[in-house]
Write an enzyme that holds these catalytic residues in place. Sequence first.
Site, PDB file in Angstrom:
ATOM      1  N   GLY A 139       0.728  -1.197   0.161  1.00 31.70           N
ATOM      2  CA  GLY A 139      -0.218  -0.027  -0.108  1.00 31.70           C
ATOM      3  C   GLY A 139       0.882   1.303   0.057  1.00 31.70           C
ATOM      4  O   GLY A 139       2.009   1.159  -0.530  1.00 31.70           O
ATOM      5  N   ILE A 141       2.567   2.691   2.447  1.00 33.15           N
ATOM      6  CA  ILE A 141       3.840   2.606   3.065  1.00 33.15           C
ATOM      7  C   ILE A 141       4.687   1.608   2.278  1.00 33.15           C
ATOM      8  O   ILE A 141       5.999   2.023   2.090  1.00 33.15           O
ATOM      9  CB  ILE A 141       3.842   2.083   4.222  1.00 33.15           C
ATOM     10  CG1 ILE A 141       3.073   3.053   5.360  1.00 33.15           C
ATOM     11  CG2 ILE A 141       5.050   1.636   5.299  1.00 33.15           C
ATOM     12  CD1 ILE A 141       2.484   2.553   6.696  1.00 33.15           C
ATOM     13  N   ARG A 163      -4.500  -9.129  -7.663  1.00 39.51           N
ATOM     14  CA  ARG A 163      -3.876  -8.988  -8.584  1.00 39.51           C
ATOM     15  C   ARG A 163      -3.850  -7.953  -9.398  1.00 39.51           C
ATOM     16  O   ARG A 163      -5.230  -7.333  -9.384  1.00 39.51           O
ATOM     17  CB  ARG A 163      -3.735 -10.171  -9.446  1.00 39.51           C
ATOM     18  CG  ARG A 163      -3.489 -11.569  -8.784  1.00 39.51           C
ATOM     19  CD  ARG A 163      -3.131 -12.548  -9.888  1.00 39.51           C
ATOM     20  NE  ARG A 163      -3.011 -13.844  -8.799  1.00 39.51           N
ATOM     21  CZ  ARG A 163      -1.806 -14.419  -8.524  1.00 39.51           C
ATOM     22  NH1 ARG A 163      -0.705 -13.462  -8.830  1.00 39.51           N
ATOM     23  NH2 ARG A 163      -1.634 -15.312  -7.866  1.00 39.51           N
ATOM     24  N   ARG A 222       2.400  -5.142  11.833  1.00 44.06           N
ATOM     25  CA  ARG A 222       1.829  -5.738  13.325  1.00 44.06           C
ATOM     26  C   ARG A 222       2.553  -6.911  13.814  1.00 44.06           C
ATOM     27  O   ARG A 222       3.113  -7.742  13.247  1.00 44.06           O
ATOM     28  CB  ARG A 222       0.246  -6.353  13.083  1.00 44.06           C
ATOM     29  CG  ARG A 222      -0.770  -4.910  12.763  1.00 44.06           C
ATOM     30  CD  ARG A 222      -0.961  -4.127  14.139  1.00 44.06           C
ATOM     31  NE  ARG A 222      -1.798  -3.273  14.022  1.00 44.06           N
ATOM     32  CZ  ARG A 222      -1.649  -2.062  13.407  1.00 44.06           C
ATOM     33  NH1 ARG A 222      -0.199  -1.474  13.361  1.00 44.06           N
ATOM     34  NH2 ARG A 222      -2.391  -1.117  13.558  1.00 44.06           N
ATOM     35  N   ASP A 246       9.814  -3.188  14.650  1.00 41.03           N
ATOM     36  CA  ASP A 246       9.149  -1.958  15.249  1.00 41.03           C
ATOM     37  C   ASP A 246       8.058  -2.216  15.780  1.00 41.03           C
ATOM     38  O   ASP A 246       7.584  -1.410  16.727  1.00 41.03           O
ATOM     39  CB  ASP A 246       9.245  -0.815  14.311  1.00 41.03           C
ATOM     40  CG  ASP A 246       8.710   0.503  14.921  1.00 41.03           C
ATOM     41  OD1 ASP A 246       9.224   0.912  15.791  1.00 41.03           O
ATOM     42  OD2 ASP A 246       7.725   1.072  14.278  1.00 41.03           O
ATOM     43  N   HIS A 270       7.965   0.563  18.356  1.00 46.24           N
ATOM     44  CA  HIS A 270       6.957   1.135  17.705  1.00 46.24           C
ATOM     45  C   HIS A 270       6.796   2.470  17.571  1.00 46.24           C
ATOM     46  O   HIS A 270       5.591   3.190  17.915  1.00 46.24           O
ATOM     47  CB  HIS A 270       5.401   0.619  18.515  1.00 46.24           C
ATOM     48  CG  HIS A 270       4.422   0.515  17.584  1.00 46.24           C
ATOM     49  ND1 HIS A 270       3.256  -0.461  17.550  1.00 46.24           N
ATOM     50  CD2 HIS A 270       4.066   1.258  16.261  1.00 46.24           C
ATOM     51  CE1 HIS A 270       2.299  -0.287  16.535  1.00 46.24           C
ATOM     52  NE2 HIS A 270       2.841   0.604  15.616  1.00 46.24           N
ATOM     53  N   ILE A 271       7.844   3.078  17.130  1.00 45.22           N
ATOM     54  CA  ILE A 271       8.045   4.545  17.019  1.00 45.22           C
ATOM     55  C   ILE A 271       8.322   5.239  15.495  1.00 45.22           C
ATOM     56  O   ILE A 271       8.488   6.272  15.468  1.00 45.22           O
ATOM     57  CB  ILE A 271       8.978   5.018  17.954  1.00 45.22           C
ATOM     58  CG1 ILE A 271      10.505   4.229  17.708  1.00 45.22           C
ATOM     59  CG2 ILE A 271       8.639   5.019  19.368  1.00 45.22           C
ATOM     60  CD1 ILE A 271      11.363   4.693  16.597  1.00 45.22           C
TER      61      ILE A 271
END
Length: 315
Positions: A139, A141, A163, A222, A246, A270-271
């Site tokens: 996506g 990111i 696809r 995640r 992260d 997680h920063i």
Amino acid sequence: MKIAVPMYVREKDKAVLEAAAPGAEFVYGKDAAALQGAEVIIGNVSPKKLAGLTSLKWLQLNSAGADAYCRPGILAPQVQLTNSTGAYGQALSEHMLALLLSLQKKLYLYHQNQLQHQWKDEGEVTSLEGATVVIVGFGDIGRAFGRLCRLLGAHVIGIRRHRGAVPPDADEMGTLEDLPRFLARADVVASVLPGTPETTHLYDGKLFQAMKPGAFFLNCGRGNAVVQEDLARALTEGHLGGAALDVTDPEPLPADSPLWDVPNLLMTPHISGEHHLAQTWDKVAAIAARNLKHYLAGEPLENVVDRETGYKKSI
């Protein structure tokens, strides 16, 4: 109309939001009184705090991930849910690149040596030039990370749910069912997947063993996508060249977790996202302000979340 804003805001963010809804009552803060009676909430709150907010008609998240709000019973069916997809590509892709280069160039080992006052050569390093990078979750990111990797000479393979044509940020594309056959070619596997039942514990011992020996693994999506014991084993036994996380499961990572002492593993708490990069929060505020204008005009909102999948709905 009452608009509750529980997210972190700077004075310029307040100005942007309030200019989008002149005359509305803006209340800032996360306490129950601030949320009560709000028609609109802009910012993430604990899902538990949403119970009983009968006036709520729309929740705009400051995060791209929305999985915690898609569970049954969290939001009434008529409440619109939108996220901040599009705000985090720069911050997370740069963080991931920094982690990857630290692994490839062994900078973390040299930092350890510096702390121990050791002048020591750690040997050969690797490069992104000519490397194959598999990005799982292509996506906003994933595409941003793909662009950076391609600029440094890598061959980028993107993995997404459906696809379609190969975008300019990748050289090849596939879906999750194609992942096993791509792993044997991958010098780097980078995951930016959201939390869904489909992605929970996706990365297990079988997938890590399918990766090329010496490959690097990154996860900024995640924590529950990874079977952490299997990752620790793949690193301890030397199959993987290194990994960077992260995100973990749970968060914060308990002090007695064996992950702290796994060799060749870098962790950040997680920063990579949130408001650590000022440009990210500029984009979060801009998305919320545009959606406020849409909402007041009765127009369709941007970044509407599909609660069945946890992803932004396709237009």
